[in-house]
Design an enzyme around this catalytic site. Structure first.
Site, PDB file in Angstrom:
ATOM      1  CE  LYS A 216      -1.764  -1.771   3.893  1.00  0.00           C
ATOM      2  NZ  LYS A 216      -3.098  -1.583   4.034  1.00  0.00           N
TER       3      LYS A 216
ATOM      4  CE  LYS B 249      -7.799  -4.026  -5.132  1.00  0.00           C
ATOM      5  NZ  LYS B 249      -7.039  -2.676  -5.054  1.00  0.00           N
TER       6      LYS B 249
END
Ligand code: 26Q
Length: 835
Positions: free
Chosen positions: A567, A679
């Site tokens: 991220k 995800k």
């Protein structure tokens, strides 16, 4: 009669009505050979995957184009309500696999390529990611478009055609180096330029009052410098349903008018230079994932997008309905992706009043019924504000309109809370002070009929905290729309092994009806099924290990626990907490505390904003810790660490399927939602996480026995701040003290003394906003539980299956259904069938 000649209307029909293209393997092989040799001019000597990729794109593109036209015709004929998703970012990634999958051509193209002696995977690697976004917010926009097309909703994305997307991250000496991302170097075969829909956008100048005879007073915005907005359309295919929606990206172009004054005065270079200023607007994406205040070029980008998009919609309206706007609000809705496009509020008022002659009240009625705003952040410092001075200089007419909106709004506040001047000051769209600022979130709230957050906790905290005054005034405007991800890209495409297993066990059709994954639950107790599940995961881990070996030069053993955090690098996301745990594991190895050890491979990836000092220093720390651990023979069989450079959409397509443990460890109350968490879950990873953002809903779905929870709650975080004493935490926790000593003594920076001091200071400061030390102990305990379950192979497999089985709620199909049922109210409109 002359039956040989076609009438004019037959002629124009015959120009565009063509028989449908073949979808069978033979047609694909034929078309491929023709494109490869006759269109691209290659022959048997050509060995580059690039041209084979190009030929394949041409095949898919024409099959998209024929469905695209049928979709447009259907929307035109239905004359139905449409939604426009306005976003400065669309992080689309690669389009090839998605086009194949959604057209239903994945099997046949793979077969066709086999006939031609080629490997799909090699061709697919030739495509540059379309990286027109920073992270979550941009990728969310891309997933939304996929779901809207799949649900046959008339939704158009409007964005910017950046020449350079998100920078490419290289790691040099452990540090991030930014390189420009020239993604259009080889051209973009997926887009279609549509110069016939060019719009003109004004900047600068001044306003004038005008009266024509006895008519009303009107405002003119004059002496402007204009920029052209040229649309590039990208097809957005639905999942096997004949629908192809549109993403329209605007590129800035100079008007051809030279500055004649300068030109005649002999200042030729100066007059040509204006062209550059114009075209700079869409040159590059701003690589910050929180607001960067005050940059004029960024405000230009925002207004450019808003103005071009609204003019485009209004021009289409006038083309079909003339100048009667009485039904405009019934037929159009604009969803603002954060405040970035929120100039649209004032711009729509301007266009309706100054260009189309409506009065204030009618224009306001339309604007406030058609605008809807989505917030994506709880960090108060990330709320966008622009100096009123800059607005006046760049967009003088818009500032006048904003002042008028604010004056009328404050009058309403005063009626509601007479005499409450504190509240007036707090709620004003204009923040007063030595440098008055326009508060874009407040402008968006005042003008919107809907304001939503992106996860249940986030939406609650907006109403209770950041936007409390507005919630008190208009509670019914506020609502939640928990994010999702598209299961086409994030399960079917990226994890074909799991997809096949699902088809064979729960049956086909889960891609567009993800709640069917619940049918996996009874299989949890089927040992043979669990074995098949593990085989799929094993192959995906091998694939991820190949990526890590190629990109990081680190060997990951697929037997080990794959522990992943990818991220944007941000203090609130606490990659630091992850590193502290890694150092703690290393310390245990060095102390010989390795009984019942679970071998672990830790992967961390993400980009830091180029000006974010601490985030960049954290990247350096991760890389240095990785170097020390991976070079230590004692550690190597038990622990590996890698930093993956240039994390991007296409990398995640390999990462998510190969992950065992998903790190979602932000300080509670700071991550609005998260979408990477979804995800990973969909692909059978188990989450270790705090009660933050959508983690809370993930845990609710999967059950707390299948989620490794740790850390303070959002409420506890706020309470703890008042008396936070990290040194006392360290003193009470010998293992944390040892970790900090390793950091302080330079164990990971022998040649760069002191470089990690700022990191140690931030962890030990009573003002650390992220309370990293406070959550260390409970994080380490949760990691221990995860490691223990991982050693129980059957137990872990059960958890993994349950995570996938319960991920149905996190499909963006569900999210879009909620937006549509509660905000947009669009009909479902199937594309016209092909001849
Ligand atoms: C604004 C002004 C000037 C320059 C840059 C910006 C800017 C750009 C991008 C501000 C914010 C962003 C991106 C924010 C973002 O990605 N937020 C994430 O949105 C996701 C989708 O809702 C959530 O899941 C994440 O929790 C949130 O952090």
């Amino acid at each position: 009669m002359n039956d040989k000649l076609l009438t004019q209307s037959q002629l124009s029909a015959s120009l565009t009505d063509l028989p449908p293209l073949g979808m069978d393997v033979l047609s694909l092989v034929d078309d491929f050979r023709r494109y490869y040799t006759h269109t691209l001019g290659r022959d048997r000597h050509c060995r580059s995957a690039h041209y084979a990729y190009q030929a394949l794109v041409l095949i898919l593109r024409e099959r998209l184009l024929e469905r695209w036209k049928q979709t447009r015709y259907a929307y035109e004929e239905a004359d139905c309500k449409q939604a426009y998703y306005l976003s400065l970012e669309f992080l689309m990634g690669r389009a090839l696999g998605n086009a194949m999958l959604n057209l239903g051509l994945d099997e046949n193209t793979t077969l066709a390529l086999q006939c031609l002696g080629m490997e799909l995977e090699e061709l697919a690697e030739a495509e540059h990611d379309a990286g027109l976004g920073n992270g979550g917010l941009g990728r969310l926009a891309a997933c939304f478009l996929d779901s809207c097309a799949t649900m046959q909703l008339p939704v158009t994305g409007y964005g910017i055609h950046y020449d350079y997307g998100m920078f490419r991250q290289e790691i040099v000496g452990g540090e991030q180096v930014e390189e420009p991302d020239h993604w259009l170097r080889d051209g973009n075969p997926w887009e279609i330029e549509r110069p016939e829909y060019t719009q003109r956008v004004h900047f600068g100048g001044r306003t004038e009052l005008h009266r024509d005879g006895a008519g009303p007073l009107t405002v003119r915005w004059v002496d402007t410098s204009d920029v052209l907005a040229v649309p590039y359309d990208v097809p957005v295919p639905g999942y096997r349903n004949g629908t192809v929606n549109t993403l329209r990206l605007w590129k800035a172009a100079a008007t051809d008018e030279f500055d004649l004054g300068e030109f005649n005065a002999g200042f030729y270079p100066e007059s040509v230079a204006a062209k550059n200023t114009a075209e700079q607007i869409t040159l590059v994406l701003y690589p910050n994932d929180t607001s960067e205040n005050g940059k004029e070029l960024r405000l230009r980008q925002q207004y450019f997008l808003a103005s071009a998009s609204l003019q485009d919609v209004l021009a289409r309206w006038v083309g079909t309905h003339g100048h009667d706007f009485s039904r405009f609000a019934e037929k159009n809705v604009f969803q603002l992706n954060d405040t970035h496009p929120s100039c649209a509020v004032a711009e729509l008022m301007r266009l309706l009043m100054d260009e189309h002659g409506l009065g204030w009240d009618q224009a306001w009625e339309i604007t406030s019924r058609t605008m809807a705003y989505t917030n994506h952040t709880l960090l108060p410092e990330a709320l966008e504000k622009w100096p009123a001075r800059l607005f006046r200089h760049l967009l003088p007419r818009l500032l006048e309109i904003i002042f008028e909106i604010n004056a009328r709004f404050l009058a309403e506040v005063a009626r509601h809370w007479p005499g409450d001047t504190g509240r007036l000051r707090r709620m004003s769209v204009i923040e007063e002070g030595p440098e008055p600022m326009v508060r874009m979130a407040y402008l968006a709230i005042v003008a919107s009929s809907s304001v939503n957050g992106v996860a249940a906790l986030h939406s609650r905290l907006l109403a209770e905290g950041l936007f409390r005054d507005f919630y008190d005034l208009w509670p019914r405007k506020f609502n939640n729309k928990t994010n999702g991800v598209t299961p086409r890209r994030w399960l079917a495409w990226c994890n074909p092994g799991l997809g096949r297993l699902l088809d064979e066990t729960i049956g086909v059709g889960w891609e567009a009806d993800l709640d069917r994954l619940h049918r996996l639950l009874p299989l949890v107790e089927d040992g043979a099924f669990r074995e098949r599940w593990r085989r799929v995961k094993r192959a995906n881990k091998e694939r991820l290990a190949r990526l890590v070996a190629a990109e990081c030069g680190v060997e990951f053993d697929p037997q080990a626990l794959f522990d992943v955090q990818v991220k944007r690098i941000h203090e609130y996301k606490r990659q630091l907490l992850n590193v502290l745990h890694v150092i703690h594991l290393y310390d245990r190895i060095k102390r010989g505390d390795t009984a019942d050890w679970t071998p672990r491979c830790v992967l961390i990836g993400g980009k830091a904003a180029p000006g974010y000092f601490m985030a960049k220093r954290i990247i350096k720390l991760i890389n240095n810790v990785a170097t020390v651990i991976n070079a230590d023979p004692e550690a190597v069989p038990l622990l590996k660490v890698a930093f993956l450079p240039n994390y991007r959409v296409s990398a995640m397509e390999t990462i998510a399927p190969g992950t065992d443990l998903s790190e979602q460890i932000s300080t509670a109350g700071k991550e609005a939602s998260g979408t990477g968490n979804m995800k990973f879950m969909m692909n059978g990873a188990v989450t270790i996480g705090t009660l933050d953002g959508a983690n809370i809903e993930i845990r609710e779905e999967v059950g707390d026995e299948n989620f490794f929870l740790f850390g303070l709650t959002a409420e506890q975080v706020e309470e703890r701040r008042h008396h936070y004493d990290p040194m006392a935490v360290v003193a009470a926790d010998d293992e944390l003290a040892r970790v900090l000593r390793l950091l302080e003594c330079g164990h990971f920076n022998q040649f760069d003394p002191g470089i990690f001091d700022p990191i140690v200071h931030s962890i030990t400061s009573p003002h650390d906003p992220w309370l990293t030390a406070a959550d260390f102990r409970s994080y380490v305990e949760a990691q221990k539980r995860a490691a223990a379950v991982f050693r129980d192979v059957e137990g872990w497999t059960r958890m993994s299956i349950r995570n996938t089985a319960c991920s149905g709620r996190f499909s963006t199909d569900r999210t879009m259904r909620e937006y549509n049922d509660e905000i947009w109210h669009l009909p479902q409109v199937p594309a016209k069938p092909m001849a």
